[in-house]
Design an enzyme around this catalytic site. Structure first.
Site, PDB file in Angstrom:
ATOM      1  N   LYS A 169       3.373   8.146  40.262  1.00 18.75           N
ATOM      2  CA  LYS A 169       2.809   7.984  38.913  1.00 18.75           C
ATOM      3  C   LYS A 169       2.066   9.236  38.453  1.00 18.75           C
ATOM      4  O   LYS A 169       2.039   9.539  37.257  1.00 18.75           O
ATOM      5  CB  LYS A 169       1.893   6.764  38.867  1.00 18.75           C
ATOM      6  CG  LYS A 169       2.592   5.458  39.281  1.00 18.75           C
ATOM      7  CD  LYS A 169       3.832   5.192  38.448  1.00 18.75           C
ATOM      8  CE  LYS A 169       4.671   4.057  39.016  1.00 18.75           C
ATOM      9  NZ  LYS A 169       5.953   3.880  38.326  1.00 18.75           N
ATOM     10  N   HIS A 211      -1.378  -8.962  35.855  1.00 16.56           N
ATOM     11  CA  HIS A 211      -0.258  -8.015  35.844  1.00 16.56           C
ATOM     12  C   HIS A 211       1.101  -8.682  35.966  1.00 16.56           C
ATOM     13  O   HIS A 211       2.097  -8.024  36.219  1.00 16.56           O
ATOM     14  CB  HIS A 211      -0.441  -6.929  36.914  1.00 16.56           C
ATOM     15  CG  HIS A 211      -1.751  -6.201  36.765  1.00 16.56           C
ATOM     16  ND1 HIS A 211      -2.090  -5.527  35.613  1.00 16.56           N
ATOM     17  CD2 HIS A 211      -2.804  -6.076  37.598  1.00 16.56           C
ATOM     18  CE1 HIS A 211      -3.291  -5.014  35.748  1.00 16.56           C
ATOM     19  NE2 HIS A 211      -3.759  -5.339  36.938  1.00 16.56           N
ATOM     20  N   GLU A 232      -7.825   8.164  35.558  1.00 15.14           N
ATOM     21  CA  GLU A 232      -7.468   8.091  34.138  1.00 15.14           C
ATOM     22  C   GLU A 232      -8.639   7.500  33.382  1.00 15.14           C
ATOM     23  O   GLU A 232      -9.273   6.560  33.865  1.00 15.14           O
ATOM     24  CB  GLU A 232      -6.280   7.126  33.952  1.00 15.14           C
ATOM     25  CG  GLU A 232      -4.986   7.789  33.588  1.00 15.14           C
ATOM     26  CD  GLU A 232      -3.870   6.786  33.431  1.00 15.14           C
ATOM     27  OE1 GLU A 232      -4.085   5.738  32.779  1.00 15.14           O
ATOM     28  OE2 GLU A 232      -2.786   7.045  33.954  1.00 15.14           O
ATOM     29  N   ARG A 280      14.657   1.169  35.919  1.00 22.51           N
ATOM     30  CA  ARG A 280      15.511   0.033  36.277  1.00 22.51           C
ATOM     31  C   ARG A 280      15.764  -0.821  35.040  1.00 22.51           C
ATOM     32  O   ARG A 280      15.165  -0.603  33.983  1.00 22.51           O
ATOM     33  CB  ARG A 280      14.784  -0.839  37.309  1.00 22.51           C
ATOM     34  CG  ARG A 280      13.456  -1.339  36.758  1.00 22.51           C
ATOM     35  CD  ARG A 280      12.884  -2.511  37.509  1.00 22.51           C
ATOM     36  NE  ARG A 280      11.760  -3.105  36.780  1.00 22.51           N
ATOM     37  CZ  ARG A 280      10.505  -2.693  36.852  1.00 22.51           C
ATOM     38  NH1 ARG A 280      10.179  -1.686  37.638  1.00 22.51           N
ATOM     39  NH2 ARG A 280       9.566  -3.284  36.142  1.00 22.51           N
TER      40      ARG A 280
HETATM   41  C1  MV4 Z   1      -4.580   1.280  32.011  1.00 22.17           C
HETATM   42  C2  MV4 Z   1      -5.336   0.431  31.186  1.00 22.17           C
HETATM   43  C3  MV4 Z   1      -6.284   1.019  30.374  1.00 22.17           C
HETATM   44  N1  MV4 Z   1      -6.472   2.351  30.384  1.00 22.17           N
HETATM   45  N2  MV4 Z   1      -4.799   2.599  31.980  1.00 22.17           N
HETATM   46  C4  MV4 Z   1      -2.315  -2.093  34.486  1.00 22.17           C
HETATM   47  C5  MV4 Z   1      -1.049  -2.028  35.252  1.00 22.17           C
HETATM   48  C6  MV4 Z   1      -0.636  -0.611  35.303  1.00 22.17           C
HETATM   49  N3  MV4 Z   1       0.730  -0.485  34.935  1.00 22.17           N
HETATM   50  C7  MV4 Z   1      -1.539   0.094  34.356  1.00 22.17           C
HETATM   51  N4  MV4 Z   1      -2.474  -0.856  33.831  1.00 22.17           N
HETATM   52  C8  MV4 Z   1      -3.415  -0.500  32.938  1.00 22.17           C
HETATM   53  N5  MV4 Z   1      -3.648   0.818  32.839  1.00 22.17           N
HETATM   54  C9  MV4 Z   1      -5.727   3.110  31.197  1.00 22.17           C
HETATM   55  N6  MV4 Z   1      -5.943   4.448  31.196  1.00 22.17           N
HETATM   56  C10 MV4 Z   1      -5.080  -0.930  31.246  1.00 22.17           C
HETATM   57  C11 MV4 Z   1      -4.132  -1.399  32.125  1.00 22.17           C
HETATM   58  C12 MV4 Z   1      -3.947  -2.826  32.149  1.00 22.17           C
HETATM   59  C13 MV4 Z   1      -2.769  -3.378  31.700  1.00 22.17           C
HETATM   60  C14 MV4 Z   1      -1.699  -2.610  31.270  1.00 22.17           C
HETATM   61  C15 MV4 Z   1      -0.545  -3.166  30.825  1.00 22.17           C
HETATM   62  C16 MV4 Z   1      -0.430  -4.541  30.820  1.00 22.17           C
HETATM   63  C17 MV4 Z   1      -1.455  -5.341  31.257  1.00 22.17           C
HETATM   64  C18 MV4 Z   1      -2.623  -4.782  31.707  1.00 22.17           C
HETATM   65  C19 MV4 Z   1      -3.666  -5.592  32.134  1.00 22.17           C
HETATM   66  C20 MV4 Z   1      -4.817  -5.030  32.571  1.00 22.17           C
HETATM   67  C21 MV4 Z   1      -4.960  -3.638  32.586  1.00 22.17           C
END
Ligand code: MV4
Length: 504
Positions: free
Chosen positions: A116, A236, A201, A295
């Site tokens: 990532k 998630h 981040e 994917r």
């Molecule tokens: C984040 C975020 C807020 N700010 N990054 C959660 C799973 C992973 N793919 C990345 N995620 C997140 N990254 C920053 N800089 C909030 C989340 C996040 C989230 C993202 C997508 C879908 C659901 C989520 C639930 C909680 C937090």
């Protein structure tokens, strides 16, 4: 050129891939575990081979055995579906070494997006906006992380480099708590991915999770099929997805910008086949690259329903070396589609998994309804695999009509023998926040309670009845427009009364 495809997966997605192959006139080979002898994917394929015992490690993750079966039975290609081996660069490379076509991207693209931190650095170099963080600095030690953190500012997130899907993620509010949280994140990342590296981040607060579907061929053509809104999640795990995103709405400029940037990100790793670029979108409509999934995704049907494009068939055509059948301007979107993931879990009991035999199942059909499933009456839901029973997808001319269809389809759906999250989806279709399209990634966990919503219904039975009749009424088309404006944090029923008065 191959004429026979081995599907290295199980359940609904294996069935979905077999269907595409049959329509293309290709032979199909299923593989299965001892727990899946009776599964639909085994019955639908032309041939089927046993992999081993139920645990994935002893069956669907046995890459060498799968490649061996493909060679022995004369399959020229392997489709990995999602999960299991789908994003393993070493598996894609092993297929190529064995003279088999991996229906997916090149091993290097998978590896580049799988790390990532590397993915962020790669797309940032190509001019894609990423959330401010530690991209492009290589593997960082604790001292370096602690030194950089104050420059980024708090709150920030510690994320696993090998991660994705929230595993190993920790939010930090103050520098003091950071050493402990770094250690915890490293430990979790190490045990989940065998790689304890982490990066930082800045947090994007109250973000929506919007992703863009990409198709790219081996001739250098790459297009996008628009976005999917995936903010409705719990821990998630996505529960419901829709296309188009109600947040993007008719902001075609934002849609085109996100699409173009997603194509840019895909090109940065020389991407081929179907893929998805995930973005976080903040309240000011700024969007940031989150990660790329190399994917086919679970929620691809909503994009298929609004574009009319068979994404799996396109994957196979691309793998056969064909040019994309579409240019960007050929892609038209029509109407709205919603997918509900129907899981064997109990929404009244903290979404606890529910295993056992499905003693009776009757799936909805009819106009605008699609059900992707691998189960049937007498199917046993086991704890070995994910608990998804099916994906119920609906299409409507408008988002309002799609919601009415989803309500109708959920009502028709009868599943006996295990608990399902159908009641969750039903209350969601009544939630004024959902109806208004005003939800972000925290909605289910922080603002939603099935118990409270059902109490609301008991308190106002007559209004509930009136509402049920009214929303079934044709003029409900108007409601979505009303609902999208002036939405306030009041109960569904107060909101409903106000809407009633507005209709006068
Ligand atoms: C984040 C975020 C807020 N700010 N990054 C959660 C799973 C992973 N793919 C990345 N995620 C997140 N990254 C920053 N800089 C909030 C989340 C996040 C989230 C993202 C997508 C879908 C659901 C989520 C639930 C909680 C937090």
């Amino acid at each position: 050129m191959f004429n026979k495809v081995l599907i290295a997966n199980r359940g609904e997605i294996a069935v979905r891939i077999i269907r595409a192959c049959r329509e293309l006139g290709l032979e199909t080979v299923a593989v299965y575990s001892e727990a899946d002898r009776q599964s639909l994917h085994v019955r639908y394929a032309d041939e089927a081979y046993l992999l081993g015992p139920a645990p994935a490690r002893e069956s669907y993750l046995r890459s060498h055995k799968i490649i061996d079966i493909a060679r022995k039975c004369g399959a020229g290609a392997i489709h990995p579906g999602y999960g299991f081996l789908a994003e393993r660069a070493d598996f894609a490379a092993a297929c190529a070494d064995a003279g088999l076509t991996f229906i997916g991207p090149k091993p290097d693209s998978i590896a580049n997006m799988g790390d990532k931190a590397m993915a962020r650095a790669t797309v940032a170099n190509a001019g894609v906006a990423v959330v401010p963080g530690t991209e492009g600095r290589g593997n960082l030690g604790d001292e370096e992380l602690l030194a950089i953190a104050p420059q980024l500012g708090f709150p920030l997130l510690i994320k696993a480099q090998a991660g994705g899907g929230g595993k190993g993620m920790r939010q930090v509010s103050h520098l003091d708590e950071m050493p402990t949280l770094i250690a915890a994140a490293r430990r979790e990342a190490e045990s989940s991915f065998g790689d304890g590296n982490v990066y930082l981040e800045k947090v994007v607060q109250g973000a929506r999770h919007i992703e863009i579907q990409i198709l790219a061929d081996t001739h250098g053509n790459a297009i996008h099929l628009g976005e999917r809104e995936c903010s409705l999640q719990r821990r998630h795990q996505k529960l419901l997805e829709e296309a188009p995103s109600p947040f993007v709405g008719d902001d075609e400029e934002l849609r085109e910008k996100m699409g173009a940037v997603a194509v840019q990100a895909a090109r940065a790793v020389d991407y081929v086949n179907a893929g998805t670029v995930e973005f976080l979108v903040d309240k000011d409509r700024q969007f940031y690259f989150l990660e790329m999934n190399t994917r086919l995704q679970v929620e691809h049907p909503v994009t298929e329903m609004i574009t009319g494009i068979d994404i799996v068939a396109e994957q196979v055509r691309i793998a056969r070396g064909r040019q994309l059948a579409y240019q960007q301007d050929d892609i038209q979107r029509r109407g709205a589609a919603i997918e509900a993931r129907v899981n064997a879990e109990d929404p009244y009991n903290n979404f606890m998994p529910s295993t056992g035999k499905i003693t009776h199942i009757l799936a909805p059909t009819g106009p605008g309804v699609r059900v992707d499933t691998g189960v049937y009456t007498d199917f046993e839901i086991t704890p070995y695999y994910d608990p998804m029973i099916s994906k119920l997808s609906v299409w409507g001319e408008t988002r309002g009509q799609a919601i009415l269809r989803m309500r109708r389809a959920l009502e028709e759906y009868k599943i006996v023998g295990v608990h399902t999250n159908i009641p969750f989806h039903q209350t969601m279709m009544d939630s004024h926040r959902f109806l208004a399209g005003q939800y972000d990634t925290r909605f289910v966990e922080e603002r939603y309670s099935i118990v409270e919503m059902e109490k609301d219904k008991e308190k106002f039975p007559e209004i509930a009845a009136v509402m049920a009749v009214l929303v079934a009424h044709r003029r409900a088309l108007e409601t979505t427009h009303v609902m999208r404006r002036n939405e306030r944090d009041t109960s569904n029923w107060k909101w409903f009364g106000r809407w009633e008065r507005m209709r006068g």
